[in-house]
Scaffold this active site. Structure first.
Site, PDB file in Angstrom:
ATOM      1  N   THR A  66     -80.804  -5.978 -75.859  1.00  0.00           N
ATOM      2  CA  THR A  66     -80.337  -5.572 -74.523  1.00  0.00           C
ATOM      3  C   THR A  66     -80.305  -4.058 -74.434  1.00  0.00           C
ATOM      4  O   THR A  66     -80.777  -3.470 -73.447  1.00  0.00           O
ATOM      5  CB  THR A  66     -78.953  -6.163 -74.224  1.00  0.00           C
ATOM      6  OG1 THR A  66     -79.055  -7.591 -74.189  1.00  0.00           O
ATOM      7  CG2 THR A  66     -78.419  -5.673 -72.883  1.00  0.00           C
ATOM      8  N   GLU A 108     -82.495  -1.620 -71.974  1.00  0.00           N
ATOM      9  CA  GLU A 108     -81.855  -0.695 -71.033  1.00  0.00           C
ATOM     10  C   GLU A 108     -82.207   0.754 -71.323  1.00  0.00           C
ATOM     11  O   GLU A 108     -82.392   1.552 -70.396  1.00  0.00           O
ATOM     12  CB  GLU A 108     -80.338  -0.896 -71.048  1.00  0.00           C
ATOM     13  CG  GLU A 108     -79.869  -2.288 -70.637  1.00  0.00           C
ATOM     14  CD  GLU A 108     -80.375  -2.742 -69.272  1.00  0.00           C
ATOM     15  OE1 GLU A 108     -80.815  -1.893 -68.475  1.00  0.00           O
ATOM     16  OE2 GLU A 108     -80.343  -3.952 -69.014  1.00  0.00           O
ATOM     17  N   HIS A 154     -89.337  -2.651 -65.392  1.00  0.00           N
ATOM     18  CA  HIS A 154     -89.555  -4.051 -65.757  1.00  0.00           C
ATOM     19  C   HIS A 154     -91.050  -4.343 -65.728  1.00  0.00           C
ATOM     20  O   HIS A 154     -91.774  -3.858 -64.856  1.00  0.00           O
ATOM     21  CB  HIS A 154     -88.827  -4.978 -64.782  1.00  0.00           C
ATOM     22  CG  HIS A 154     -87.346  -4.987 -64.969  1.00  0.00           C
ATOM     23  ND1 HIS A 154     -86.453  -4.945 -63.920  1.00  0.00           N
ATOM     24  CD2 HIS A 154     -86.588  -5.037 -66.096  1.00  0.00           C
ATOM     25  CE1 HIS A 154     -85.219  -4.973 -64.389  1.00  0.00           C
ATOM     26  NE2 HIS A 154     -85.272  -5.026 -65.709  1.00  0.00           N
ATOM     27  N   THR A 172    -100.222  -2.869 -69.720  1.00  0.00           N
ATOM     28  CA  THR A 172     -99.440  -4.106 -69.653  1.00  0.00           C
ATOM     29  C   THR A 172    -100.081  -5.024 -68.616  1.00  0.00           C
ATOM     30  O   THR A 172    -100.506  -4.560 -67.552  1.00  0.00           O
ATOM     31  CB  THR A 172     -97.973  -3.838 -69.247  1.00  0.00           C
ATOM     32  OG1 THR A 172     -97.936  -3.128 -68.001  1.00  0.00           O
ATOM     33  CG2 THR A 172     -97.253  -3.033 -70.316  1.00  0.00           C
ATOM     34  N   ASP A 208     -83.529 -12.324 -77.045  1.00  0.00           N
ATOM     35  CA  ASP A 208     -83.681 -11.233 -78.010  1.00  0.00           C
ATOM     36  C   ASP A 208     -84.720 -11.533 -79.082  1.00  0.00           C
ATOM     37  O   ASP A 208     -85.493 -10.652 -79.466  1.00  0.00           O
ATOM     38  CB  ASP A 208     -82.335 -10.936 -78.681  1.00  0.00           C
ATOM     39  CG  ASP A 208     -81.467 -10.003 -77.850  1.00  0.00           C
ATOM     40  OD1 ASP A 208     -81.704  -9.894 -76.631  1.00  0.00           O
ATOM     41  OD2 ASP A 208     -80.536  -9.388 -78.411  1.00  0.00           O
TER      42      ASP A 208
END
Length: 330
Positions: free
Chosen positions: A237, A241, A250, A265, A301
Site C-alpha cells: 500500500t 501511494e 493508476h 504500460t 499485495d
C-alpha cells in the site's frame, strides 16, 4: 560539481521554472478530541483515495491544474531528452512517520514501521523476491527505480478519535488533533492512523499544498508485521501511494481504457482486484495483456511487484533541477 552545473544549465534551457538533523527517538504528544461515530472498516478490496483527493482539490483551486500541467510539461521534456542517462542522480528520501493512535494496537511498533521501510527499499530497487517472476512479456520494461528510503524519525500523538476522514485531512492539522508535516520540502511525511470508509491510504500529487504534502496509510495496511492485515500485509500500500507522491498514476488512468501517461504500460479496462490469473486480457483496443502485477493497479499485495521504466522516468524527473521535488537532493 561540473556535472551538476551542466545538468542545471541543460534543464533550464528545457523548462523555466531545505534540512533537519536525523532523530530516531519517538516524540510523544497527547491531544484529546471527541470520538466520531461509526465503525472503521477492515476491507478485502484495495481502495486508494489519491485521485478523489486530487479532484476535490481541483474543484477548490482551479489554478492547481495549471501547476500540474507545468509539472507534466517538465517531465515530458526531460524524459524525451533522456537526461537521466546523461546525468544519473542518487536519490535518498528521509521518511518521517507520524503515528496517531487511540489504542495500544494503533500505536504500532518500531518493528512494523521498519518493516515498511525495508519493503520500500526492496520495491523501489528491484530487490523484492518477486522481481524475477515478472512474466516474460513484461521483463524488458521492469524497472529498478533507484530510490532509497531512510527512517528519519517517528512522531507519536495520542487521541481519542476512533478514525480519521480522508477529504478533510485533519490528521495533518494540529488544530484538529493531527500532526503537522516536518520539513516537507526535503522529507517524506507518512501519517499512520485508522482511516474511515475502508480506505487503505492516499498520497498528495506533486503540485498540491506543501502543508498537506505526503502520504497517509491506515495502520492495518502498513509494513509486514504487527497490525498489518491480509491481504494487504506485504507493505505494498505504501509502495503504491508513494508512487502517486512521485507523480505516477493508476495504471488504468482512472477511466475505462484511460491514459496513465506512461508509454510502456498496456491499456487496462479498469482496476484489477484480488489475485488475477495471468494472462488477463484487456478489452481495450488491441486486447493487450494487462500488467496486473504493476504496483499501480489495485491487486492484493502478493500480486503486485513491479514498476516499469516509463514509471521510473516519471518519478526520477521530479528530482532533477526544475523538478517538483528537486529540494530533496540538494
Amino acid at each position: 560539481m561540473k556535472k551538476l552545473f551542466l545538468l542545471t544549465c541543460t534543464l533550464l534551457t528545457l523548462f523555466s521554472c531545505t534540512t533537519d538533523t536525523p532523530n530516531l527517538e519517538t516524540e510523544n504528544e497527547t491531544f484529546s478530541i471527541s470520538a466520531k461515530e461509526g465503525d472503521s472498516l477492515v476491507t478485502n478490496e484495495r481502495n486508494c483515495a489519491s485521485q478523489d483527493i486530487l479532484e476535490h482539490e481541483l474543484k477548490k483551486n482551479p489554478e492547481l491544474s495549471l501547476k500540474i500541467e507545468k509539472i507534466e510539461e517538465f517531465s515530458k521534456k526531460v524524459i524525451i531528452k533522456d537526461i537521466f542517462e546523461i546525468f544519473p542522480i542518487q536519490i535518498e528520501i528521509p521518511v518521517v512517520i507520524n503515528v496517531l493512535y487511540r489504542t495500544s494496537a494503533e500505536n504500532i511498533s518500531l518493528s512494523q514501521i521498519q518493516s515498511q521501510i525495508d519493503v520500500l527499499n526492496q520495491d523501489f530497487n528491484g530487490a523484492n523476491a518477486e522481481f524475477n517472476q515478472v512474466p516474460g512479456i513484461f521483463a524488458g520494461v521492469k524497472a529498478n527505480v533507484g530510490i532509497t528510503f531512510v527512517l528519519d524519525r517517528v512522531i507519536r500523538k495520542q487521541t481519542t478519535r476512533t478514525e480519521w476522514a480522508v477529504l478533510n485531512e485533519e490528521m495533518k492539522k494540529t488544530s484538529f488533533g493531527g500532526i503537522a508535516p516536518t520539513s516537507p520540502t526535503n522529507k517524506l511525511n507518512l501519517w499512520v492512523c485508522t482511516l474511515s470508509g475502508g480506505i487503505l491510504g492516499y498520497a498528495k500529487t506533486p503540485g498540491t499544498a506543501l502543508d498537506l504534502d505526503g502520504v497517509v496509510i491506515d495502520s492495518r495496511y502498513l509494513g509486514t508485521n504487527g497490525r498489518a492485515t491480509a491481504p494487504f500485509h506485504k507493505g505494498r500500500t505504501a509502495t503504491h501511494e508513494i508512487g502517486h507522491w512521485l507523480n505516477v498514476r493508476h495504471i488504468w488512468g482512472d477511466s475505462t481504457c484511460g491514459n496513465d501517461l506512461v508509454s510502456d504500460t498496456p491499456s487496462h479496462n479498469a482496476a484489477n482486484y484480488g489475485s488475477p490469473i495471468f494472462p488477463h486480457y484487456s478489452t481495450c483496443p488491441g486486447n493487450p495483456i494487462e500488467m496486473t502485477m504493476n504496483f499501480m493497479d489495485y491487486t492484493n499485495d502478493v500480486s503486485m511487484y513491479m514498476f516499469t521504466n516509463g514509471q521510473k522516468d516519471r518519478m526520477r524527473a521530479q528530482f532533477l533541477p526544475g523538478g517538483y521535488r528537486y529540494s530533496f537532493i540538494q
